[in-house]
Enzyme design. Structure first.
Site: not given
Ligand SMILES: Cc1cc2nc3c(=O)[nH]c(=O)nc-3n(C[C@H](O)[C@H](O)[C@H](O)COP(=O)(O)OP(=O)(O)OC[C@H]3O[C@@H](n4cnc5c(N)ncnc54)[C@H](O)[C@@H]3O)c2cc1C
Length: 319
Positions: A145-146, A195, A299-300
């Site tokens: 993870d980062m 990733r 964070r979520r």
């Molecule tokens: C598998 C995985 C691993 C990750 N690992 C890391 C890591 O190592 N380091 C790190 O800094 N971050 C990590 N993240 C988190 C990531 O950086 C984002 O903070 C997180 O994924 C939210 O960004 P998003 O791309 O989903 O877009 P967002 O801008 O949050 O959401 C974009 C759109 O997605 C849809 N959406 C988002 N959430 C929901 C929901 N709950 N229900 C319905 N629709 C929704 C909506 O349409 C929203 O407008 C990881 C995420 C994933 C999925």
């Protein structure tokens, strides 16, 4: 104030709040927290994670499992986290979930010692190496993870060292950092699992794009580099537009379905996860488990006001 501004304010506020010990202890002690948290974290124990991975495997989804915990300054804690991963890999293997990388693990270097004074990076590397050895024995992979930008160089250095023995170790790059397009070029080589996510930490303007629009544009630029390259892109986003663009880029570069994968978090857009798996693409779900769910949950919450409302409604109605 526009909706975008309001959610940005909420995001900064929640990330700030997540640093308050007082707020943390109130939320952690609220009895209902546990049931609300369950949507995002299947449980505390190894068995909970294995069960969730098995359930997802039964619906054609791959998994990557994260033992929650970060930023440890205690060697015994870092060793305990390593041991939790070793036990997890052995339980996943016994359950028949590791063959072909069906279930793999995600590791935060700060949880296995990266921040320890003095030899932190070396200790984290050794712990990560032991986890990689166990993963290799079980027939699966590990992704690092980062975390926040102060650790990026150190994490990529550990990745390079691990890849000498375990070329399948996955990297995570965060599209919100200015440096990431260049890092994508460096890491888009054959066999390289990368990733791409937007990034989840509060980062200063000097190193990271601040607006959603700029982060999304950066994500697409990075995705173009990874999809055109020789490596194995892992598209980690719930964003419907980015998921669609990833599919279009994969088609443009004639990528077979097994040459890249989509990734989403446990409990987020589960119907979309199934739809992607059902159409024959690879869909991997990130499952966090363990006692230390607080930082992950905050964070979520910060990412999406709807997640916060879900949590607050739970506290209000069941507390
Ligand atoms: C598998 C995985 C691993 C990750 N690992 C890391 C890591 O190592 N380091 C790190 O800094 N971050 C990590 N993240 C988190 C990531 O950086 C984002 O903070 C997180 O994924 C939210 O960004 P998003 O791309 O989903 O877009 P967002 O801008 O949050 O959401 C974009 C759109 O997605 C849809 N959406 C988002 N959430 C929901 C929901 N709950 N229900 C319905 N629709 C929704 C909506 O349409 C929203 O407008 C990881 C995420 C994933 C999925």
């Amino acid at each position: 104030m526009t909706v975008v501004d309001a959610s940005a304010v909420l995001r900064q506020g929640l990330l700030q709040l997540s640093k308050s010990d007082q707020v943390r202890s109130v939320i952690e002690r609220a009895p209902v927290s546990r049931s609300v948290v369950k949507r995002f974290v299947p449980g505390d124990a190894t068995g909970d994670a294995v069960r969730a991975a098995g359930d997802l495997a039964a619906t054609g989804r791959l998994t990557t499992i994260d033992y929650l915990g970060e930023d440890t300054l205690d060697l015994a804690q870092a060793q305990a986290t390593r041991d939790a991963y070793l036990a997890l890999l052995s339980a996943l293997s016994d359950a028949g979930l590791t063959q072909g990388g069906k279930a793999e693990v995600s590791v935060k270097l700060s949880a296995v010692g990266q921040y320890l004074p003095g030899d932190g990076e070396k200790i984290a590397l050794e712990h990560a190496r032991e986890i990689c050895e166990a993963a290799a024995r079980a027939g699966t992979t590990v992704t690092l993870d980062m975390e926040d930008h102060t650790t990026t160089d150190s994490t990529l250095q550990v990745l390079r060292e691990l890849r000498q023995d375990f070329p399948w170790v996955g990297a995570v790059l965060q599209a919100y950092l200015h440096r990431t397009e260049a890092d994508c070029r460096d890491l888009a080589a054959a066999g390289s699992r990368v990733r791409l996510c937007k990034g989840a930490y509060k980062e200063p303007e000097s190193v990271a794009f601040q607006s959603k629009e700029d982060v999304d544009k950066s994500y697409v630029r990075c995705l173009k580099v990874l999809m055109a390259g020789e490596g194995y892109p892992m598209v980690a986003s719930h964003d419907p537009r980015l998921v669609e663009i990833a599919g279009a880029l994969a088609a443009k570069h004639d990528r077979a379905a097994d040459s890249f994968e989509y990734q989403m978090l446990y409990g987020i857009r589960p119907e979309e996860q199934r739809r992607i798996a059902d159409r024959g693409d690879q869909m991997r779900v990130y499952i966090p488990y363990g006692e230390e769910w607080y930082g992950y949950l905050m964070r979520r919450m910060a990412e999406r006001p709807a997640n916060t409302m879900f949590f607050l409604r739970g506290l209000a109605t069941k507390g």
